[in-house]
Design an enzyme around this catalytic site. Structure first.
Site, PDB file in Angstrom:
ATOM      1  N   GLN A 193      10.127  41.724   9.162  1.00 21.59           N
ATOM      2  CA  GLN A 193      10.942  42.644   9.012  1.00 21.59           C
ATOM      3  C   GLN A 193      11.149  43.137   7.741  1.00 21.59           C
ATOM      4  OE1 GLN A 193      13.368  43.716  11.469  1.00 21.59           O
ATOM      5  NE2 GLN A 193      12.351  41.965  13.078  1.00 21.59           N
ATOM      6  N   ALA A 200      12.150  32.217   6.482  1.00 21.88           N
ATOM      7  CA  ALA A 200      11.409  33.178   7.442  1.00 21.88           C
ATOM      8  C   ALA A 200      10.267  34.160   7.031  1.00 21.88           C
ATOM      9  CB  ALA A 200      12.572  34.340   7.923  1.00 21.88           C
ATOM     10  N   GLY A 205       6.395  34.633   9.258  1.00 22.74           N
ATOM     11  CA  GLY A 205       5.815  36.082   9.331  1.00 22.74           C
ATOM     12  C   GLY A 205       7.128  36.605   9.725  1.00 22.74           C
ATOM     13  N   LYS A 206       8.364  36.241   9.937  1.00 17.39           N
ATOM     14  CA  LYS A 206       9.588  36.897  10.473  1.00 17.39           C
ATOM     15  C   LYS A 206       9.814  37.967   9.600  1.00 17.39           C
ATOM     16  CE  LYS A 206      11.204  33.173  13.088  1.00 17.39           C
ATOM     17  NZ  LYS A 206      12.153  31.982  13.289  1.00 17.39           N
ATOM     18  N   VAL A 207       9.905  37.878   8.009  1.00 19.10           N
ATOM     19  CA  VAL A 207      10.042  38.772   7.110  1.00 19.10           C
ATOM     20  C   VAL A 207       9.193  39.202   6.156  1.00 19.10           C
ATOM     21  CG1 VAL A 207      11.824  39.092   5.174  1.00 19.10           C
ATOM     22  CG2 VAL A 207      12.828  37.857   7.463  1.00 19.10           C
TER      23      VAL A 207
END
Ligand SMILES: NC(=O)c1ccc[n+]([C@@H]2O[C@H](COP(=O)([O-])OP(=O)(O)OC[C@H]3O[C@@H](n4cnc5c(N)ncnc54)[C@H](O)[C@@H]3O)[C@@H](O)[C@H]2O)c1
Length: 381
Positions: free
Chosen positions: A303, A327, A331-333
């Site tokens: 993100q 996060a 790999g979420k952010v």
């Protein structure tokens, strides 16, 4: 320097007894660290506008995080090329947050897709159906409330038979209609319910009181991460026992939400998440990136913008309190975007109306992306 601000003159003499070692000390990064805004706000007069008050006086701790959240949302997330997802957990619609804030954010095009607890969407229906939800007290005697056919959400009260059970009855009458008799994801379920809620709103002479109705009108897809975990899910299950053909398929939701994030990135834009509270809607919104990278094996970075308001601490290991830097490891952010991540530790019922007001005051409405209409297209490879 502002017109009215006077130059401040040091009134005391230099320290005479500065030790030699301190005089000689090299401080190469001192200026960098002390380059921040001086904390010297003007006296509050009562004449300020809310956004100016936030900019000028929310200077430290969670006040500063709330100001940063307002500035991040309005200054960066609302750029035309950013797709904004918003999750909300906690009992927000019973507290009036739907009418006061979420509906205006939807109408202004400030949110492109939603993930909510089923409870928030179920309790939203009372507003559409014109069943009053009332302010009460957390001190009321719960046994007496039970004896008087009333249920309590902290200091909010709802009638048991004339609000909850009445809503259930109307909900079931919607769920047995022909358009519900198939397998679908929750965006379609809520879109169809939103259509009815919009009609109920209109018949009751109400305007813009329901999140489901506003999302339906604006083409904002609205998902729930745990379809069975609410009174909507309970009623879906209840009518199934009587032969109703509605089946909720959560994989449809996972693929559609992932496709929104990927489509935003592939079009050269950015993806942003606004997370009110934690719970499973927070993960549902954030898992889009691991779904792209880990499951579908598509190269992606996470993100671009992250904004969370929560009461949960990070040190218990629960996702509700997990920070944007944690996060990053999933790999979420995008790690390069961490400076643009804000976590504000406060109650959503304080922060949400302030952020909504700030954004509406400082940013013009955005063109509606109507992602609901693009669900099929965005799933194509
Ligand atoms: N009648 C119903 O349908 C009904 C009623 C209540 C709950 N539920 C279900 O129970 C589940 C849990 O729902 P929930 O609403 O209790 O969410 P929750 O308690 O799971 O909220 C998740 C997290 O968000 C944070 N949070 C909650 N309220 C907050 C606030 N005001 N400010 C800042 N942070 C906040 C907390 O850290 C919390 O751990 C959901 O799946 C919901 O649908 C259903």
């Amino acid at each position: 320097m502002a017109k009215t601000q006077k130059k401040h003159v040091r009134a005391r003499p230099e320290l005479s007894e500065m030790p030699e070692w301190l005089k000689k000390k090299q401080c190469p990064n001192r200026e960098k660290y002390l380059s921040g805004k001086r904390i010297l706000p003007r006296n509050i007069t009562g004449k300020e506008k809310a956004p100016d008050l936030i900019d000028a006086t929310f200077l430290a701790y969670n006040g500063a995080r709330l100001r940063e959240a307002c500035q991040l949302f309005t200054g960066k997330m609302l750029e035309a090329d950013v797709t904004v997802g918003m999750s909300f957990a906690g009992a927000l619609t019973p507290a009036g947050m739907g009418c006061s804030s979420i509906v205006p954010l939807i109408k202004a095009g400030f949110v492109d897709w939603l993930a909510a607890t089923g409870a928030n969407l179920y309790h939203d229906m009372h507003f559409a159906l014109n069943y009053p939800v009332r302010a009460g007290s957390f001190k009321f005697d719960d046994t007496d409330l039970r004896n008087n056919d009333i249920v309590r959400v902290y200091d909010v009260l709802l009638g048991y038979s004339d609000c909850l059970m009445a809503t259930d009855e109307i909900l079931r009458s919607m769920l047995i209609q022909p358009e519900f008799q198939k397998e679908m994801g929750t965006a379609e379920l809520h879109y169809l319910l939103g259509k009815y809620c919009s009609e109920w709103e209109r018949k009751a002479g109400l305007k813009d009181v329901s999140v489901l109705a506003a999302a339906y009108r604006a083409g904002v897809p609205c998902y729930t991460s745990s379809p069975g975990d609410s009174t909507i899910g309970m009623n879906v299950a209840g009518v199934e026992l009587r032969g109703n053909k509605l089946r909720i398929n959560p994989s449809i939701d996972v693929n559609e939400t992932t496709a929104f994030v990927l489509a935003a990135k592939r079009a050269g834009g950015k993806s942003a998440v606004v997370l009110w509270g934690g719970g499973s809607p927070k993960n549902f919104m954030l898992q889009t990136e691991p779904q792209i990278q880990e499951v579908l094996r598509i190269k992606e970075f996470g993100q671009d913008y992250f904004l969370q308001v929560t009461d949960a601490r990070p040190d218990t290991g629960g996702l509700s309190g997990a920070t944007p830097s944690e996060a990053v490891s999933w790999g979420k952010v995008d790690p390069e975007r961490l400076p643009d991540a804000v976590v504000c530790y406060t109650d959503t019922t304080i922060a949400m109306p302030l952020l909504t007001h700030y954004a509406l005051a400082r940013h013009k409405p955005r063109k509606l992306k109507r992602l609901y209409d693009q669900r099929q297209k965005s799933l194509k490879p």
